[in-house]
Scaffold this motif. Structure first.
Motif, PDB file in Angstrom:
ATOM      1  N   THR A 358       0.849  -1.181   0.000  1.00  0.00           N
ATOM      2  CA  THR A 358       0.000   0.000   0.000  1.00  0.00           C
ATOM      3  C   THR A 358       0.894   1.244   0.000  1.00  0.00           C
ATOM      4  O   THR A 358       1.998   1.219   0.544  1.00  0.00           O
ATOM      5  N   GLU A 360      -0.595   4.159   0.973  1.00  0.00           N
ATOM      6  CA  GLU A 360      -1.346   5.058   1.851  1.00  0.00           C
ATOM      7  C   GLU A 360      -1.188   4.544   3.276  1.00  0.00           C
ATOM      8  O   GLU A 360      -1.466   3.373   3.556  1.00  0.00           O
ATOM      9  N   GLY A 395      -2.121   0.887   7.728  1.00  0.00           N
ATOM     10  CA  GLY A 395      -2.444   1.745   6.586  1.00  0.00           C
ATOM     11  C   GLY A 395      -3.455   2.827   6.972  1.00  0.00           C
ATOM     12  O   GLY A 395      -3.631   3.142   8.149  1.00  0.00           O
TER      13      GLY A 395
END
Ligand code: ATP
Length: 477
Positions: A358, A360, A395
């Motif tokens: 990820t 983010e 995340g």
């Protein structure tokens, strides 16, 4: 306790010149003292150390000293050099001063010119925590030293007069002598900051072939006291002084954080900055012993580092976290963007790289210690001074879930069992930032804040070869 003779635990003797009967509960660490018409208890946790004397006289009486600390109302302490005879052997053994402490007493044999060589230093960081360090030195450390044969002429006291004071002292006094091969001990009355200043000077300087690692003892005077809380130094009632008297020197694990060239260390509540890298260098280095983080953790440390917030002690972190997760202007919490690569070892011990899937993020923190505060167990698998760098990451998840995860970190580190949290041992990591606003490129290295340059990066690695400092801890205690 099996194996202990009754007389090891129970004895007739004297304390403060009065006849007394002693009985020692080794499991609980409690010495019960019964006199004519009085009772007293002494907890191991309040004892800095016991100094055992020689048997003397026809009666074969043994004189002993208990270096005892009592907490007075407020933040004050009372030190007492308690004179006793014939204490139970098991109590003496459980509290005996370390033979290593003897090295701190100067002798003419290690003198250069007939005088004493001073290799014991005390640094009093008067800006630490709520400003108790000077008082603790005057009322506890100094008399305890005196009672154990370490006289004022045999050590040097440095009191801080600015935030650069410890770094300057280490560079000007400790480093040159360490490079000459002199063995030195520093008792530091500070929070993590004093240790980190010391680590930074020693790791960033040129060290000679003769370099002898200084050893530090830590009397925890800071706000978070991550190092003291994670090494067990704060496990007793003496603020770590018991460890200095009873412990041994152990290598202090550290890490290096390397920053892209235009990164700056923020100073004066973010109003000023200085570059991490020296001019024209293509990267700048900082060193740490506790934590390196980005995203929520770094932002809350940075936002709460103001005189106004500091008044609230360690509460300041939770206050700043709340504001970041539920901004009072009604905006949504920030989602941190960047590419993160972990450095790990495969089963053959070769380094491999793994990019997180990820880009983010809500939280990323790597640490060498278990506790960032007394009750905040950020890395429950970390053991004192084990040298393992561990990463905690999650995340971009809703604020309510973040609050729940952070709450679990205060319950013995239960957050690492949450599905959203990844937690593992690593060699290091690299972040490449994708954040146009500098506010969200702030990285925390042991409480210092670095604003990484636009499109910049940071790389963190544990130091496996540079071993520059020892810390005195009683790991068995
Ligand atoms: N006399 C002084 N004048 C100005 N600043 C000082 C002075 N003495 C110490 N300081 C600074 O005060 C800060 C205290 O840091 P330290 O880590 O010791 O305590 P803390 O921040 O309260 O605790 P912790 O890091 O454990 O949370 C450091 O930045 C240090 O350089």
């Amino acid at each position: 306790m099996p194996g202990l003779r009754n007389e090891d635990r129970r004895n007739d003797g004297t304390i403060r010149g009065k006849d007394a009967n002693f009985s020692y509960d080794a499991e609980e660490g409690i010495l019960s003292i019964k006199g004519d018409s009085w009772l007293e208890t002494i907890l191991d946790r309040s004892v800095i150390a016991v100094i055992d004397g020689e048997k003397g006289g026809e009666s074969g009486t043994k004189n002993q000293q208990i270096l005892l600390l009592s907490k007075l109302p407020g933040t004050r302490y009372k030190f007492e050099d308690v004179q006793a005879t014939d204490l139970p052997q098991s109590f003496i053994d459980a509290n005996a001063i370390s033979p290593h402490f003897e090295h701190l007493k100067p002798s003419r044999s290690n003198s250069r010119d007939g005088g004493y060589v001073r290799s014991l230093y005390v640094i009093i960081s008067i800006g630490s925590g709520t400003g108790e360090a000077q008082d603790f030195f005057d009322n506890v450390v100094k008399p305890a030293f005196g009672a154990s044969g370490v006289q004022p002429f045999s050590y040097y006291v440095h009191t801080t007069d600015s935030h650069k004071s410890i770094e300057r002292f280490i560079s000007a006094v400790i480093l040159p002598r360490a490079n000459e091969g002199v063995s030195q001990t520093i008792l530091l009355l500070s929070g993590d900051g004093g240790v980190v200043d010391t680590v930074n000077v020693l790791l960033s300087s040129k060290r000679s072939e003769q370099y002898v690692k200084p050893a530090i003892g830590l009397v925890s005077m800071g706000t978070g006291n991550a190092l003291a809380n994670s090494t067990g130094l704060n496990g007793d009632l003496t603020r770590g002084l018991r460890h200095f008297y009873r412990g041994k020197a152990h290598p202090m694990p550290t890490f290096t954080a390397t920053f892209s060239p235009d990164s700056e260390i923020l100073l004066d509540e973010g109003r000023a900055a200085e570059p991490v890298a020296p001019p024209a260098a293509d990267a700048g280095e900082m060193y740490g012993a506790v934590v390196c983080s980005w995203a929520l953790h770094a932002s809350l440390v940075a936002d709460s580092d103001t005189a106004e917030y500091r008044k609230f002690g360690s509460q300041r972190f939770q206050m700043a976290a709340k504001e970041l997760l539920s901004p009072s202007d009604g905006s949504a919490p920030h989602i941190y963007k960047g590419r993160i690569t972990l450095f790990k070892l495969d089963e053959n011990g070769h380094e491999m790289r793994q990019m997180l899937n990820t880009q983010e993020h809500g939280y990323i923190l790597t640490t060498l210690v278990s506790n960032l505060e007394e009750n905040l167990t950020i890395s429950p698998h970390s053991k004192p001074l084990d040298g393992q760098l561990r990463i905690v990451h999650f995340g971009a998840i809703p604020s309510e879930e973040v609050m729940k995860i952070l709450g679990l970190a205060f319950q013995g580190g239960a957050h690492v069992g949450c599905e959203a949290v990844s937690y593992e041992s690593i060699e290091g990591f690299r972040i490449e930032f994708d954040e146009p606003d500098g506010r969200w490129r702030r990285v925390c290295v042991d409480g210092r804040i670095v604003r990484v340059g636009e499109s910049g990066w940071v790389e963190v690695r544990k130091n496996t070869s540079a071993d520059v400092l020892d810390i005195v801890v009683d790991l068995e205690g």
